[in-house]
Scaffold this active site. Structure first.
Site, PDB file in Angstrom:
ATOM      1  N   SER A 230     -20.569  57.078   2.837  1.00 54.42           N
ATOM      2  CA  SER A 230     -20.632  57.188   4.303  1.00 54.42           C
ATOM      3  C   SER A 230     -21.340  55.966   4.855  1.00 54.42           C
ATOM      4  CB  SER A 230     -21.438  58.434   4.688  1.00 54.42           C
ATOM      5  OG  SER A 230     -22.806  58.219   4.346  1.00 54.42           O
ATOM      6  N   ASP A 231     -21.181  55.720   6.133  1.00 53.87           N
ATOM      7  CA  ASP A 231     -22.059  54.733   6.744  1.00 53.87           C
ATOM      8  C   ASP A 231     -23.395  55.449   6.975  1.00 53.87           C
ATOM      9  OD1 ASP A 231     -21.398  52.126   9.191  1.00 53.87           O
ATOM     10  OD2 ASP A 231     -23.151  52.561   7.978  1.00 53.87           O
TER      11      ASP A 231
END
Ligand code: GLC
Length: 675
Positions: A230-231
């Site tokens: 994920s960011d």
């Protein structure tokens, strides 16, 4: 994955709860690695990631600039240098390349990507993957890429970072997916890669929990074998998005959608085990994520060589390798774009008395651009340093900059003293990059006033732009004789700018993003549909009452100290390809390198197509008077497009082929193509 750069969670690593960390301190990395390998139950080494977007110690130009070199070999070599430096600092995973095709310069992250064109972005992608991942003969010369941000993050409404995005399937497949597809193909050829899911919701589904983009497209259709992270905090943000009721729900959705690693929160760590026990999440989903991550760690050689050798750490602590500084300089020189040179004021004579103006010119720390976090000031060359290194007779007057007031006395002195005024204006690093969207992309602060005062002196004014995004330069283009786009070129910026200003280097860079006259024109890009009423003389056509419809400086544009002519465009249909040839001639009085560009247009199709699409380019160095034939063999397969089912279609019909030195000034040939 723990996002903390300060607190590395030693106890969590010892307990086997953390498998990856961020950081660029090689000593700390060895310490943490030792805990993971020798003290945790399974002894699985950490993968240590960092934002090495355009260099670590050897910082080279921001991507929007470097892609403007149109030099794939250069872009590969700089990535290879970044990989080597990363390993020396304990980093085996780069959160790069950033491949977001961007068309709206109000978005600050336009600085981080390779511009507005999917073809150039795809070649940039391939070069970066080869550079980062390709040299696996030694443990210290390759890293895992983390291709980002997947996907369409750059289309945030209004250019406002993190804002919502929505588009047709064909737009996504034709414009935003191609560089990511190219990265997977190149990665498959060289090695593993990882991807980073983007923050934005796409057509109503955040990319962190978007099974269509992550599983169907990236892992399914494209066959990406690495893992998806994920960011930062992206999973938690799915609650804010309104797609998850709580963090556990967000974690389960993300894992099911194909997200393999959690950056920045403890949601995966705190909730997935229980979710499996409660029957909310099949254990196979977690097994698959673990397999992907361990496969990359194995490919990186972390099990055999988890530590960075002391001698490598010491070598870099002493000095940046000369070859790295030289490569940063080459990249900087090739990324400079000459936008205007009225009266051939440039290049200036070495013995000219120069009044150097603008606070950016003397600030070495401002040359590196957004997302540079491993550089050392001692390695950075300001424009003032660069002019002095070149032996210029230069006096420096800060006078003012992107913020604050102007210094009237300094302006007066600058105007009186020099034979020529070099004014450095633009943006601070903090004004582009993440969370740096702007509603007004004219020169910030009172820099326009400063330029007005300098121009009023009657002295020749060379304006050097130091910025991270396309700026609205309508006012400047009308009033200033010289505009040199120098972006944020990295540690060797000062030497590169001096080389161009004194003519040791003939600028060859081209724009990767269109520049507007005024902010209100954004988004501005060359590869737009024609519309039913293309901008024309009639009021009732697609244009503005108060601004031009076209770009001030278009994609692919850039001048030289010499001139080039394009002649004799020939297109031959050879059955499965188009053989395209054009003659490029140096019609000026000094050597120069031109970027010959090839475009097509699918004139009539089942979906409206752009008025131009870049399909090839070649750098060609020519002596004065020399002419050379530049050829492109374009497979007809590349003349197709994706429809709204995501299917790639090839349609017989009329095509136009263009060749020229930018996306507007081109020769044209028309032909009927049968597939
Ligand atoms: C940031 C950025 C991403 C970066 C990550 C780690 O929010 O969106 O590009 O790699 O966090 O720093």
């Amino acid at each position: 994955m723990s996002a903390a750069k300060r607190d590395y969670h030693e106890d969590d690593i010892r307990a086997g709860l953390v498998g990856s960390v961020m950081g660029n301190d090689p000593v700390k990395a060895n310490e943490l690695q030792k805990i993971a390998v020798e003290e945790s139950r399974l002894g699985i080494p950490l993968i240590i990631g960092f934002d090495v977007i355009h260099g670590l110690r050897g910082v080279f130009p921001i991507a929007i600039a470097e892609a403007g070199s149109f030099d794939d070999d250069l872009m590969e070599r700089t990535a290879r240098m970044a990989a080597e430096e990363s390993r020396a600092y304990g980093i085996s995973w780069n959160f790069a390349p950033m491949l977001d095709v961007a068309r709206d310069a109000r978005w600050g992250r336009v600085s981080e990507g390779p511009g507005e064109d999917p073809y150039l972005a795809s070649r940039f992608a391939r070069a970066k993957i080869r550079g980062l991942q390709g040299r696996t003969d030694s443990a210290e010369t390759y890293v895992a890429a983390c291709v980002k941000h997947f996907v369409a993050y750059s289309t945030c409404e209004g250019g406002r970072d993190y804002n919502t995005t929505s588009m047709s399937v064909s737009q996504l497949y034709n414009v935003y997916l191609p560089p990511f597809k190219a990265a997977v193909e190149e990665g498959a050829a060289t090695a593993m890669a990882s991807f980073m899911a983007s923050f934005n919701d796409l057509n109503g589904v955040p990319c962190t929990v978007n099974a269509w983009t992550l599983r169907d497209i990236l892992k399914g259709a494209y066959g990406m074998e690495g893992f998806v992270v994920s960011d930062a905090n992206g999973i938690r943000e799915c609650v804010s998005h309104g797609i998850a009721a709580n963090e556990r729900d967000a974690g389960v959705q993300a894992a099911k959608a194909g997200l393999d690693m959690d950056m920045g929160t403890h949601i995966f760590r705190d909730h997935l085990k229980k979710a499996i026990e409660d029957g909310l999440l099949p254990v196979e989903v977690v097994d698959e994520a673990v397999r992907r991550i361990l496969t990359v760690k194995t490919w990186l050689g972390l099990f055999e060589r988890p530590y960075t050798p002391e001698e490598t750490i010491r070598a870099y602590a002493e000095a940046l390798p000369e070859s790295h500084a030289a490569l940063c300089r080459e990249a900087a020189e090739k990324s400079i774009v000459l936008l205007k040179n009225e009266g051939n004021i440039l290049p200036i004579k070495r013995d000219a008395k120069v009044s150097l103006v603008g606070s950016l010119a003397g600030n070495a720390g401002e040359v590196v651009g957004a997302w540079s976090m491993g550089w050392e000031k001692k390695d950075c060359v300001s424009i003032l340093d660069g002019l002095r290194n070149a032996g210029a007779t230069v006096r420096y007057y800060p006078c003012g900059g992107p913020e604050g007031e102007l210094n009237e006395d300094e302006i007066q002195s600058a105007c009186n003293d020099g034979d020529v005024i070099v004014a450095v204006v633009g943006e601070l690093i903090s004004m582009s990059g993440e969370a740096s969207s702007k509603a007004d992309i004219t020169l910030p602060g009172k820099q326009r006033e400063l330029l007005e005062r300098l121009t009023a002196s009657g002295k020749p004014v060379v304006t050097v732009l130091m910025n991270g995004r396309p700026l609205a330069l309508g006012w400047e283009a009308e009033r200033l004789p010289v505009l040199l786009e120098a972006w944020h070129l990295g540690i060797q910026m000062g030497n590169a700018v001096a080389s161009v200003i004194f003519g040791d280097v003939n600028p060859s860079g081209k724009l990767t993003s269109s520049f507007p006259f005024v902010t209100g024109q954004e988004p501005t890009y060359y590869n737009h549909p024609n519309t039913g009423r293309p901008a024309g003389k009639s009021k009732f056509t697609s244009k503005y009452l108060d601004a031009p419809a076209k770009a001030l400086y278009p994609f692919g544009y850039g001048l030289s100290y010499t001139t080039f002519a394009y002649e004799n465009l020939r297109v031959t249909d050879t059955g499965d390809s188009l053989d395209i040839a054009v003659t490029v001639r140096n019609t000026g009085s000094r050597e120069g390198t031109e970027v010959a560009q090839f475009y097509i247009r699918d004139v009539t199709a089942s979906l409206v197509r752009p008025v131009k699409e870049l399909k090839g380019y070649r750098r060609v160095a020519l002596s004065p008077g020399e002419a050379r034939e530049v050829r492109l063999t374009l497979s007809k397969r590349n003349l197709g497009f994706y429809d709204n089912r995501g299917e790639y279609v090839l349609e017989d019909g009329l095509f136009r082929v263009y060749a020229g030195g930018d996306s507007e000034n081109v020769l044209e040939q028309e032909l009927d193509v049968r597939f």
